[in-house]
Design a protein around this motif. Sequence first.
Motif, mmCIF file in Angstrom:
data_model
loop_
_atom_site.group_PDB
_atom_site.id
_atom_site.type_symbol
_atom_site.label_atom_id
_atom_site.label_comp_id
_atom_site.label_asym_id
_atom_site.label_seq_id
_atom_site.Cartn_x
_atom_site.Cartn_y
_atom_site.Cartn_z
ATOM 1 N N THR A 264 1.006 -1.394 0.383
ATOM 2 C CA THR A 264 -0.059 0.396 -0.030
ATOM 3 C C THR A 264 0.773 1.333 0.077
ATOM 4 N N ARG A 265 2.244 1.596 0.757
ATOM 5 C CA ARG A 265 2.982 2.263 0.397
ATOM 6 C C ARG A 265 3.427 2.218 -0.552
ATOM 7 N N LEU A 266 4.023 1.275 -1.416
ATOM 8 C CA LEU A 266 4.463 1.439 -2.814
ATOM 9 C C LEU A 266 3.403 2.448 -3.597
ATOM 10 N N GLY B 268 2.514 -11.448 2.154
ATOM 11 C CA GLY B 268 2.199 -12.354 3.868
ATOM 12 C C GLY B 268 2.273 -12.140 5.099
ATOM 13 N N SER B 269 1.763 -12.028 6.006
ATOM 14 C CA SER B 269 2.137 -12.351 7.424
ATOM 15 C C SER B 269 0.568 -11.269 7.900
ATOM 16 N N ALA B 270 -0.156 -10.676 6.993
ATOM 17 C CA ALA B 270 -2.212 -10.648 7.225
ATOM 18 C C ALA B 270 -2.557 -10.072 6.105
ATOM 19 N N GLU C 119 0.957 -13.914 -3.278
ATOM 20 C CA GLU C 119 0.171 -14.179 -1.384
ATOM 21 C C GLU C 119 -0.459 -15.493 -1.064
ATOM 22 N N ARG C 120 0.845 -15.386 -0.200
ATOM 23 C CA ARG C 120 1.062 -16.979 0.647
ATOM 24 C C ARG C 120 0.534 -16.579 2.160
ATOM 25 N N TYR C 121 0.561 -17.708 3.557
ATOM 26 C CA TYR C 121 -0.244 -17.661 4.396
ATOM 27 C C TYR C 121 0.890 -18.113 5.086
ATOM 28 N N ILE D 10 -3.094 -7.717 14.215
ATOM 29 C CA ILE D 10 -1.887 -7.628 12.949
ATOM 30 C C ILE D 10 -2.055 -6.135 12.699
ATOM 31 N N SER D 11 -1.468 -5.701 12.420
ATOM 32 C CA SER D 11 -0.935 -4.312 13.011
ATOM 33 C C SER D 11 0.618 -3.960 12.037
ATOM 34 N N GLY D 12 0.706 -4.191 10.720
ATOM 35 C CA GLY D 12 1.538 -3.405 10.043
ATOM 36 C C GLY D 12 2.635 -4.929 9.741
ATOM 37 N N GLY D 13 1.829 -6.248 9.703
ATOM 38 C CA GLY D 13 2.514 -7.383 9.673
ATOM 39 C C GLY D 13 2.664 -7.497 11.258
ATOM 40 N N ALA E 288 6.118 -2.608 23.692
ATOM 41 C CA ALA E 288 6.744 -1.535 23.244
ATOM 42 C C ALA E 288 5.773 -0.993 22.088
ATOM 43 N N ARG E 289 6.371 -0.267 20.630
ATOM 44 C CA ARG E 289 5.674 0.954 21.067
ATOM 45 C C ARG E 289 4.967 0.747 20.067
ATOM 46 N N PHE E 290 4.789 -0.607 18.774
ATOM 47 C CA PHE E 290 3.845 -0.722 17.858
ATOM 48 C C PHE E 290 2.788 -1.603 18.487
ATOM 49 N N PRO F 211 -2.195 1.489 22.014
ATOM 50 C CA PRO F 211 -2.962 2.053 21.859
ATOM 51 C C PRO F 211 -3.104 3.359 20.825
ATOM 52 N N ARG F 212 -3.691 3.704 20.072
ATOM 53 C CA ARG F 212 -3.367 4.850 19.056
ATOM 54 C C ARG F 212 -4.103 5.968 18.623
ATOM 55 N N ALA F 213 -5.020 5.198 20.147
ATOM 56 C CA ALA F 213 -6.591 5.818 20.523
ATOM 57 C C ALA F 213 -6.457 5.431 21.849
#
Length: 505
Positions: free
Chosen positions: A254-256, A276-278, A298-300, A403-406, A467-469, A472-474
């Motif tokens: 999505t960033r690309l 993968g990962s998410a 895509e793989r799992y 799952i956040s950013g993988g 850890a930062r990731f 909660p973002r809110a």
Amino acid sequence: MANPLFDTLFGLHAGSDAPFLHLPSGQTVSYGEFLAQAARIANATASIGLKPGDRLAAQVEKSPQALALYAACVQAGLVFLPLNTAYTVEEVTYFIEDSGAAVVVCDEAAREGLAPVAARLGAGLETLNADGTGSLMAKADAEPADFPTVARTGGDLAALLYTSGTTGRSKGAMLTQGNLLSNAQALVREWRFGAEDVLLHALPIFHTHGLFVATNITLAAGGSMIFLPRFGLDQIIAQLPRATAMMGVPTFYTRLLGDARLTRDLVARMRLFISGSAPLLAETHRQFETRTGHRILERYGMTETGMNTSNPYAGERRAGTVGFPLPGVELKITDPEAGATLPRGEIGQIEVRGPNVFKGYWQMPEKTRAELREDGFFITGDLGRIDADGYVQIVGRNKDLIISGGYNIYPKEIELVLDEQAGVLESAVIGVPHPDFGEAVLGVIVPKTGEAPNLEAMDAAVRRSLARFKHPRALVLMETLPRNAMGKVQKNVLREQFKDRFTGA
Ligand code: MCA
Ligand code: AMP
């Protein structure tokens, strides 16, 4: 074979001038140089008293030396325990204690914080910095560049990877040499990796995706990697024209797509993009094809199993599915209550069996029994179905997981911290759609009657522990949590209520 994983993936490249790592500095590390460094580190681990079977915990930045540390552990028969660099001292303490790690390798900057912990738990402490310096490397530099490979069998442990649990207590997944080797060999064939491949590697190397899938496949194929310290759009765009393959989490794609420099011309040399990962949104799959002409494969997979399924290299890569079970892997959809196999097309829990499936959770026989059946099937906790053509589709999760950013985040761990804060009656942590990370963490707080909890103090408490990731973002306040007739918090109701919180829809 004396040490199947080392001999098959690493040993055969000893002395080779072929390139293994292309660094951002323009330098190239050959296979021979890499293995000489690994042997020096293996000698250093023996000199400091580590014995086969000992756990070596590493919380280190991504570098060629950090990767050589993994190779050294395989060669010396040590159990490699990589840790996310974002983990706090509190989090790392648990991993050292639970695993009984004999030594911890960390960045110089983390030494002061970890020294008392290591001393209390009787673990040695060595440093390895992002630039390849540190006490471990100083010891390694004084050692010979060959090491008598320690004999292992396919059933011996190669790695211990911690994955969070629904109770908030992380579990160490015991991965054997055979697990890692069988998966690498299946994937190298499925995805047709060869010596001419140049993999763009921007993933962290403390998880299965970047460490085992990406690295072990490259080793098995004798190919090379453009080894970037992390995902940075400018660097990725600069390196894509040199690469033939890339592995990423959906956020990479999505960033690309958000960058106008991603064009067909830019990826003219690429043969394969893997995700993968998410879950990869079908929409992202389509947009990527329109822009580049490439259908993302895509793989799992899971930490406990390595890779389970993959879309085909040659056949149709179907958006919204994770493809077919890999050769040697059995996959079935079962009734979550009864465990019976469900008819084709029905939704149930995904169970897998094969040489890729781990040995169990480190010193947690009950948790192992609960998830790994006696007949070898592992209950993944993912919900899915198999379509009429045999493609596996993941439709949800039977586990309370974000799952956040993988990165996997277990809400319980955050709820435990929030619940301890002054003025809090209870909390519920959920994942809601996020445009960049796929899902983001949101905390719902119920104050004690008549009290007004301080949300800033709560944020600070979370920062100290987690850890930062995982933060909660809110944080939002609610009078009561929705509950069903059994008294269970209805997180689906909360997810629905807050679904637009980060998407601005
Ligand atoms: C960084 N931050 C995050 C995440 N990453 N927050 C939530 N979720 C994340 N994934 C924090 C940063 O610390 C920063 O905090 C803020 O969010 C914004 O960071 P940003 O610079 O935008 O992020 P980044 O450094 O560019 O990292 C995003 C990333 C990275 C590139 C998507 O998270 C990543 O490389 N993810 C890959 C994870 C992975 O390898 N998963 C595989 C697990 P502040 O606001 O304080 O600055 S293995 C697995 O799942 C199985 C086996 C499988 O199938 O593969
Ligand atoms: P981990 O335990 O960190 O290895 O994460 C494994 C989990 O990631 C799986 O159980 C799935 O829920 C999720 N996962 C991995 N790959 C995919 C994918 N392609 N689509 C959806 N979920 C995925």
